[in-house]
Design a protein around this motif. Sequence first.
Motif, PDB file in Angstrom:
ATOM      1  N   SER A 118       0.822  -1.211   0.000  1.00 24.37           N
ATOM      2  CA  SER A 118       0.000   0.000   0.000  1.00 24.37           C
ATOM      3  C   SER A 118       0.857   1.263   0.000  1.00 24.37           C
ATOM      4  CB  SER A 118      -0.984  -0.002   1.173  1.00 24.37           C
ATOM      5  OG  SER A 118      -0.359   0.128   2.401  1.00 24.37           O
ATOM      6  N   PHE A 119       0.221   2.342  -0.386  1.00 21.08           N
ATOM      7  CA  PHE A 119       0.891   3.633  -0.487  1.00 21.08           C
ATOM      8  C   PHE A 119       0.782   4.386   0.836  1.00 21.08           C
ATOM      9  CE2 PHE A 119      -0.381   2.636  -4.853  1.00 21.08           C
ATOM     10  CZ  PHE A 119       0.848   2.728  -5.478  1.00 21.08           C
ATOM     11  N   ALA A 120       1.811   5.160   1.150  1.00 14.48           N
ATOM     12  CA  ALA A 120       1.797   6.009   2.343  1.00 14.48           C
ATOM     13  C   ALA A 120       0.888   7.210   2.080  1.00 14.48           C
ATOM     14  CB  ALA A 120       3.209   6.464   2.676  1.00 14.48           C
ATOM     15  N   LEU A 121       0.241   7.667   3.137  1.00 12.50           N
ATOM     16  CA  LEU A 121      -0.701   8.778   3.053  1.00 12.50           C
ATOM     17  C   LEU A 121      -0.360   9.836   4.098  1.00 12.50           C
ATOM     18  CD1 LEU A 121      -3.941   6.612   3.056  1.00 12.50           C
ATOM     19  CD2 LEU A 121      -2.889   7.669   1.046  1.00 12.50           C
ATOM     20  N   VAL A 122      -0.857  11.028   3.898  1.00  9.90           N
ATOM     21  CA  VAL A 122      -0.868  11.983   4.997  1.00  9.90           C
ATOM     22  C   VAL A 122      -1.799  11.346   6.026  1.00  9.90           C
ATOM     23  CG1 VAL A 122      -1.593  14.283   5.736  1.00  9.90           C
ATOM     24  CG2 VAL A 122      -0.391  13.978   3.549  1.00  9.90           C
ATOM     25  N   GLY A 123      -1.265  11.100   7.213  1.00  8.24           N
ATOM     26  CA  GLY A 123      -1.989  10.356   8.242  1.00  8.24           C
ATOM     27  C   GLY A 123      -1.358   9.003   8.535  1.00  8.24           C
ATOM     28  N   SER A 124      -0.431   8.550   7.684  1.00  8.40           N
ATOM     29  CA  SER A 124       0.271   7.291   7.940  1.00  8.40           C
ATOM     30  C   SER A 124       1.152   7.432   9.178  1.00  8.40           C
ATOM     31  CB  SER A 124       1.145   6.897   6.743  1.00  8.40           C
ATOM     32  OG  SER A 124       0.364   6.457   5.662  1.00  8.40           O
ATOM     33  N   GLN A 125       1.242   6.340   9.929  1.00  9.93           N
ATOM     34  CA  GLN A 125       2.052   6.317  11.139  1.00  9.93           C
ATOM     35  C   GLN A 125       3.432   5.737  10.850  1.00  9.93           C
ATOM     36  OE1 GLN A 125      -0.662   3.888  13.409  1.00  9.93           O
ATOM     37  NE2 GLN A 125      -1.331   5.657  14.578  1.00  9.93           N
ATOM     38  N   LEU A 126       4.370   6.089  11.753  1.00  9.65           N
ATOM     39  CA  LEU A 126       5.733   5.578  11.679  1.00  9.65           C
ATOM     40  C   LEU A 126       5.989   4.669  12.869  1.00  9.65           C
ATOM     41  CD1 LEU A 126       7.452   8.961  10.788  1.00  9.65           C
ATOM     42  CD2 LEU A 126       6.464   7.276   9.245  1.00  9.65           C
ATOM     43  N   ASP A 127       7.026   3.845  12.752  1.00 15.52           N
ATOM     44  CA  ASP A 127       7.309   2.889  13.828  1.00 15.52           C
ATOM     45  C   ASP A 127       7.827   3.537  15.107  1.00 15.52           C
ATOM     46  OD1 ASP A 127       9.933   3.455  13.055  1.00 15.52           O
ATOM     47  OD2 ASP A 127      10.391   1.400  12.459  1.00 15.52           O
ATOM     48  N   ASN A 128       8.044   4.846  15.107  1.00 17.01           N
ATOM     49  CA  ASN A 128       8.464   5.559  16.317  1.00 17.01           C
ATOM     50  C   ASN A 128       7.318   6.368  16.932  1.00 17.01           C
ATOM     51  OD1 ASN A 128       8.193   7.710  14.569  1.00 17.01           O
ATOM     52  ND2 ASN A 128      10.258   8.523  14.891  1.00 17.01           N
ATOM     53  N   GLY A 129       6.096   6.186  16.428  1.00 16.42           N
ATOM     54  CA  GLY A 129       4.931   6.904  16.941  1.00 16.42           C
ATOM     55  C   GLY A 129       4.627   8.215  16.240  1.00 16.42           C
ATOM     56  N   ASP A 130       5.499   8.660  15.359  1.00 21.52           N
ATOM     57  CA  ASP A 130       5.289   9.890  14.604  1.00 21.52           C
ATOM     58  C   ASP A 130       4.239   9.636  13.519  1.00 21.52           C
ATOM     59  OD1 ASP A 130       5.662  12.527  13.803  1.00 21.52           O
ATOM     60  OD2 ASP A 130       7.725  12.255  13.122  1.00 21.52           O
ATOM     61  N   VAL A 131       3.802  10.701  12.850  1.00 24.17           N
ATOM     62  CA  VAL A 131       2.785  10.594  11.804  1.00 24.17           C
ATOM     63  C   VAL A 131       3.096  11.589  10.685  1.00 24.17           C
ATOM     64  CG1 VAL A 131       1.195  12.210  12.937  1.00 24.17           C
ATOM     65  CG2 VAL A 131       0.295  10.503  11.383  1.00 24.17           C
ATOM     66  N   ILE A 132       2.821  11.208   9.457  1.00 24.02           N
ATOM     67  CA  ILE A 132       2.987  12.104   8.305  1.00 24.02           C
ATOM     68  C   ILE A 132       1.855  13.129   8.340  1.00 24.02           C
ATOM     69  CG2 ILE A 132       3.047  12.271   5.782  1.00 24.02           C
ATOM     70  CD1 ILE A 132       4.103   9.330   5.805  1.00 24.02           C
ATOM     71  N   VAL A 133       2.211  14.425   8.266  1.00 25.90           N
ATOM     72  CA  VAL A 133       1.202  15.483   8.390  1.00 25.90           C
ATOM     73  C   VAL A 133       0.983  16.298   7.122  1.00 25.90           C
ATOM     74  CG1 VAL A 133       1.436  15.696  10.897  1.00 25.90           C
ATOM     75  CG2 VAL A 133       2.850  17.124   9.385  1.00 25.90           C
ATOM     76  N   SER A 134       1.905  16.200   6.147  1.00 25.55           N
ATOM     77  CA  SER A 134       1.719  16.991   4.929  1.00 25.55           C
ATOM     78  C   SER A 134       2.528  16.396   3.782  1.00 25.55           C
ATOM     79  CB  SER A 134       2.126  18.453   5.150  1.00 25.55           C
ATOM     80  OG  SER A 134       3.509  18.550   5.402  1.00 25.55           O
ATOM     81  N   THR A 135       2.181  16.815   2.581  1.00 24.51           N
ATOM     82  CA  THR A 135       2.834  16.348   1.356  1.00 24.51           C
ATOM     83  C   THR A 135       2.971  17.521   0.394  1.00 24.51           C
ATOM     84  OG1 THR A 135       2.687  14.740  -0.475  1.00 24.51           O
ATOM     85  CG2 THR A 135       0.621  15.635   0.335  1.00 24.51           C
ATOM     86  N   PRO A 136       3.996  17.516  -0.460  1.00 23.94           N
ATOM     87  CA  PRO A 136       4.139  18.626  -1.403  1.00 23.94           C
ATOM     88  C   PRO A 136       3.235  18.515  -2.640  1.00 23.94           C
ATOM     89  CG  PRO A 136       5.997  17.136  -1.618  1.00 23.94           C
ATOM     90  CD  PRO A 136       5.180  16.652  -0.457  1.00 23.94           C
ATOM     91  N   GLN A 137       2.525  17.410  -2.794  1.00 24.52           N
ATOM     92  CA  GLN A 137       1.676  17.271  -3.989  1.00 24.52           C
ATOM     93  C   GLN A 137       0.223  17.556  -3.630  1.00 24.52           C
ATOM     94  OE1 GLN A 137      -0.765  14.882  -4.945  1.00 24.52           O
ATOM     95  NE2 GLN A 137      -0.674  13.678  -3.063  1.00 24.52           N
ATOM     96  N   ASP A 138      -0.471  18.202  -4.560  1.00 25.04           N
ATOM     97  CA  ASP A 138      -1.884  18.531  -4.341  1.00 25.04           C
ATOM     98  C   ASP A 138      -2.811  17.928  -5.384  1.00 25.04           C
ATOM     99  OD1 ASP A 138      -1.264  20.128  -6.533  1.00 25.04           O
ATOM    100  OD2 ASP A 138      -2.470  21.812  -5.846  1.00 25.04           O
ATOM    101  N   CYS A 139      -2.319  16.931  -6.122  1.00 24.73           N
ATOM    102  CA  CYS A 139      -3.130  16.429  -7.234  1.00 24.73           C
ATOM    103  C   CYS A 139      -3.702  15.026  -7.028  1.00 24.73           C
ATOM    104  CB  CYS A 139      -2.328  16.469  -8.527  1.00 24.73           C
ATOM    105  SG  CYS A 139      -0.823  15.485  -8.474  1.00 24.73           S
ATOM    106  N   ALA A 140      -3.222  14.273  -6.037  1.00 23.04           N
ATOM    107  CA  ALA A 140      -3.692  12.891  -5.896  1.00 23.04           C
ATOM    108  C   ALA A 140      -4.103  12.601  -4.462  1.00 23.04           C
ATOM    109  CB  ALA A 140      -2.608  11.919  -6.331  1.00 23.04           C
ATOM    110  N   LEU A 141      -5.313  12.094  -4.322  1.00 21.22           N
ATOM    111  CA  LEU A 141      -5.823  11.787  -3.000  1.00 21.22           C
ATOM    112  C   LEU A 141      -6.889  10.706  -3.073  1.00 21.22           C
ATOM    113  CD1 LEU A 141      -8.767  13.503  -3.032  1.00 21.22           C
ATOM    114  CD2 LEU A 141      -7.184  15.366  -2.676  1.00 21.22           C
ATOM    115  N   LEU A 142      -7.155  10.113  -1.936  1.00 19.72           N
ATOM    116  CA  LEU A 142      -8.266   9.189  -1.788  1.00 19.72           C
ATOM    117  C   LEU A 142      -9.404   9.956  -1.131  1.00 19.72           C
ATOM    118  CD1 LEU A 142      -6.449   6.003  -0.426  1.00 19.72           C
ATOM    119  CD2 LEU A 142      -7.242   6.433  -2.753  1.00 19.72           C
ATOM    120  N   CYS A 143     -10.629   9.709  -1.572  1.00 17.48           N
ATOM    121  CA  CYS A 143     -11.798  10.420  -1.052  1.00 17.48           C
ATOM    122  C   CYS A 143     -12.734   9.461  -0.336  1.00 17.48           C
ATOM    123  CB  CYS A 143     -12.593  11.055  -2.187  1.00 17.48           C
ATOM    124  SG  CYS A 143     -11.735  12.347  -3.052  1.00 17.48           S
ATOM    125  N   GLN A 144     -13.401   9.978   0.701  1.00 19.45           N
ATOM    126  CA  GLN A 144     -14.463   9.245   1.386  1.00 19.45           C
ATOM    127  C   GLN A 144     -15.733  10.067   1.245  1.00 19.45           C
ATOM    128  OE1 GLN A 144     -14.322   6.182   3.239  1.00 19.45           O
ATOM    129  NE2 GLN A 144     -16.506   6.409   3.084  1.00 19.45           N
TER     130      GLN A 144
END
Length: 161
Positions: A118-144
């Motif tokens: 699977s692909f990493a997302l803004v919101g993906s967690q890391l093995d040290n408890g950190d989390v991805i909070v932003s990305t430089p791209q604004d063109c691709a996303l998953l929607c709910q």
Amino acid sequence: MKQYTNELTPSVLALFKEPFSAEQLSGADEEQRQIFKSHAEEMKDRSLVAIWRFATAGSLTRNGGKIEKASASDSFTLEDGSEVNRAMVGDYVVYPDGTRARIINGSGSANTNGSGVSFALVGSQLDNGDVIVSTPQDCALLCQPGNSPAMPADFLAPVAL
């Protein structure tokens, strides 16, 4: 480098309602235009509940980490014309002190590469408890969208690496 989050901004909401530009429509064949029209009609009365942007090289974490190398074979073109690869579960984030942490969850079966990773997302967690909070791209996303099935059980669920 400009960064984007999973915030439901007015521009994201507008794009959800009208996802295809006049240029895309004019360049499409009749079958594609019908698909576009059907999609727009389906989305017309639906709300957007949440989005998750794809993480890439250059994505940032809450605790100051950065994805320096993303391993997916596909890339996105940024506003400045540069290209960044999409990050995968298993890729690493690097911190200013040189330490690294591994991305442990992502899109799950909602979106994978050809090998089932699977692909990493803004919101993906890391093995040290950190989390991805932003990305430089604004063109691709998953929607709910509202009134749609929930994301699969493995969505943003930690995986054994």
